[in-house]
Design an enzyme around this catalytic site. Sequence first.
Site, PDB file in Angstrom:
ATOM      1  N   ILE A 259       0.870  -1.179   0.000  1.00 38.92           N
ATOM      2  CA  ILE A 259       0.000   0.000   0.000  1.00 38.92           C
ATOM      3  C   ILE A 259       0.903   1.224   0.000  1.00 38.92           C
ATOM      4  O   ILE A 259       1.762   1.382   0.872  1.00 38.92           O
ATOM      5  CB  ILE A 259      -0.932   0.012   1.228  1.00 38.92           C
ATOM      6  CG1 ILE A 259      -1.791  -1.249   1.243  1.00 38.92           C
ATOM      7  CG2 ILE A 259      -1.817   1.253   1.219  1.00 38.92           C
ATOM      8  CD1 ILE A 259      -2.651  -1.386   2.493  1.00 38.92           C
ATOM      9  N   HIS A 260       0.678   2.062  -0.990  1.00 39.83           N
ATOM     10  CA  HIS A 260       1.552   3.209  -1.235  1.00 39.83           C
ATOM     11  C   HIS A 260       0.705   4.479  -1.143  1.00 39.83           C
ATOM     12  O   HIS A 260      -0.272   4.631  -1.861  1.00 39.83           O
ATOM     13  CB  HIS A 260       2.166   3.055  -2.637  1.00 39.83           C
ATOM     14  CG  HIS A 260       3.042   4.184  -3.066  1.00 39.83           C
ATOM     15  ND1 HIS A 260       2.560   5.367  -3.561  1.00 39.83           N
ATOM     16  CD2 HIS A 260       4.399   4.296  -3.090  1.00 39.83           C
ATOM     17  CE1 HIS A 260       3.568   6.157  -3.879  1.00 39.83           C
ATOM     18  NE2 HIS A 260       4.688   5.525  -3.599  1.00 39.83           N
ATOM     19  N   VAL A 261       1.094   5.390  -0.253  1.00 38.39           N
ATOM     20  CA  VAL A 261       0.336   6.628  -0.051  1.00 38.39           C
ATOM     21  C   VAL A 261       1.002   7.761  -0.821  1.00 38.39           C
ATOM     22  O   VAL A 261       2.109   8.186  -0.497  1.00 38.39           O
ATOM     23  CB  VAL A 261       0.244   7.005   1.437  1.00 38.39           C
ATOM     24  CG1 VAL A 261      -0.552   8.295   1.601  1.00 38.39           C
ATOM     25  CG2 VAL A 261      -0.390   5.880   2.237  1.00 38.39           C
ATOM     26  N   GLY A 262       0.315   8.240  -1.855  1.00 32.76           N
ATOM     27  CA  GLY A 262       0.786   9.399  -2.593  1.00 32.76           C
ATOM     28  C   GLY A 262       1.778   9.072  -3.688  1.00 32.76           C
ATOM     29  O   GLY A 262       2.345   7.984  -3.751  1.00 32.76           O
TER      30      GLY A 262
END
Length: 638
Positions: free
Chosen positions: A558-561
């Site tokens: 999960i990658h934010v941004g």
Amino acid sequence: METASQKKSRKWRERIAFALGNLGHSAFYGALSTYFIVFVTSGMFDGVEKSIANKLIGLITGLVVIIRLAEVLVDPVIGNVVDNTQTKWGKFKPWQVIGSVVSSILLVVIFTGIFGLAKTNWILFAILFVIIFITLDVFYSFCDVAYWGMVPAISEDSKERGVLTSFGSFTGSIGWNGLTIIVVPVTTFFTFLATGKHEQGPQGWLAFAIIIAILAVLSALAVASGTTEKTNVLREAANEKTTIKDVFLGIIHNDQMLWISLAYLMYSIAYVATNGVLFYLFKFVLGKPNEFWIAGIIATVVGFFTAPLYPILNKFIPRKTLFAIGQLSMIASYLLFIFGRSNLVLIIIGLVLFNFTFAQLVTVLSLTDSIEYGQLKNGNRNEAVTLAVRPMLDKISGAFSNGIVGTIALLAGMTGSATAKDMTPQNIHTFELLAFYLPLALAILSLLIFVFKVKITEKEHAKIVEELQTKLASGAASADEPELSKVVTTELFAPADGSFMKLSDVLDEDNRPLSGTGFAIKPQNGHVYAPFDGTVKFTFSTKHTLGIISDDGLEAIIHVGLGTVNLRGEGFVSHYQDGQKVKAGQLLIEFDQDLIKKAGYSDVVVTFFTQPKRIESLGQLCGETVAHNDKVLEVSHK
């Protein structure tokens, strides 16, 4: 039910209690690693024939070096014992108290000169000293491992852990540097009370040890009584023990970790050894032992400002440059010590420059960044090894510095009742050679290694993270695993509230659609939740990306941004530990949307599947606007 006010009050009580723990803990370490050798060379063998005294000084100096180096091998065993301790008070607090009490009692015993045994039977003294010192060192290590091991047990919140560590480091600095302020007044005062002489005699050193021992025990009791261990969040990864072999293999297989470690080791030996010889500088070279407190005041004040100054400067100045500035200041200080050794004003300026260093902070951050470098290069993510490196290096540098200090005292004639008047030009030259020229060479080596061999800058690390994420998304960075034939289905819940997007609709910083297998969500708020029941495998040091595996084997990141790697963790708060089991819908990350947007980056939350070849099919999206408790996909995979 605990109110918000009560929760805040409890949090502050825990912070203060934890911080008090390192006040006595660091003071104890300083007394043992620095001033014990001073006591050995000046007061321990008072009344013993000089030839025997010098033999015992050499023996003890050598034994301390060997024992401290051997401690590096013992620490993983101690960590294993602590981790497997189960009591109603927890696993850490009992060892805090036991380790502190036993080591404090033994500290007092060795500062008595084992009750003056060397005067009657120096052979028996040597045998008992080895037994007592090893026992002391082992129990101190129990206390040390238990103290820092408590951080994740006290709080689940990554930000709060950072606060606890900062508080502990701050009081530790006071405990360490405070010794420099009090050692001469305390040893002189209590020697005067016992003998009527204004000097640092054995009686004064014993009183000094008793004060430090009491402080250490009270500090340990403060931690034990003022903190609460929360065992429900301890990560499963803690069950995987790191041996000394793992540590060295981890360094060898990661060239950047190797160079960072070597640069820090050169710095650390120089720094600790110089701290150990400053007393000799004031007593035997300047002839002003009663002014030694100045060194402690300077170290405390400079340290008070440099720690909070670092993050401010690092916004504008790369950490590699900050490391270089600190090392150049250290090099300049040695030149002042060498050429201005008889001038107190120049020595004071040198002490300011000597303590103006960012080496420890830069090293910790660089070692942390080397995790992703190693994962990209070797496919292995040596988190536990990385965390073990700096403490190991500190122990090695402490051992060598103890040897340097003891050797200086012997070769320069700075033992027993010698004073500044007894020093010959040859004595001073020997002192300078080992006390300043050798550390100066180490400081220069540290600078050259870091500048020319360490390649992991903030920008380079950002590139590494992006490349690693691309590999993970394509499945190229996944470890080879045996072929599986059984197909299972995993239900995925939205990891964020917002609008569902296909990866092809998300444009990267170069306006290219994202590739890989997965989906994205344009978030309504700054929360990320677990998409399924599983285990958090790893977190990037920049906190914006995590790897997670479901209970039935589906791996995802999960990658934010987009571009948020450049924020280097600012605006991100983790609510889990690597290796922790989590439930679907459990809050994992909070992130500051406004901060991300002001920096010019996208806040889209992207989920990639890291083993796309194992995925048989992806079910249909359930709705375009989703909440974190909504099922969005059914993934059939091997």
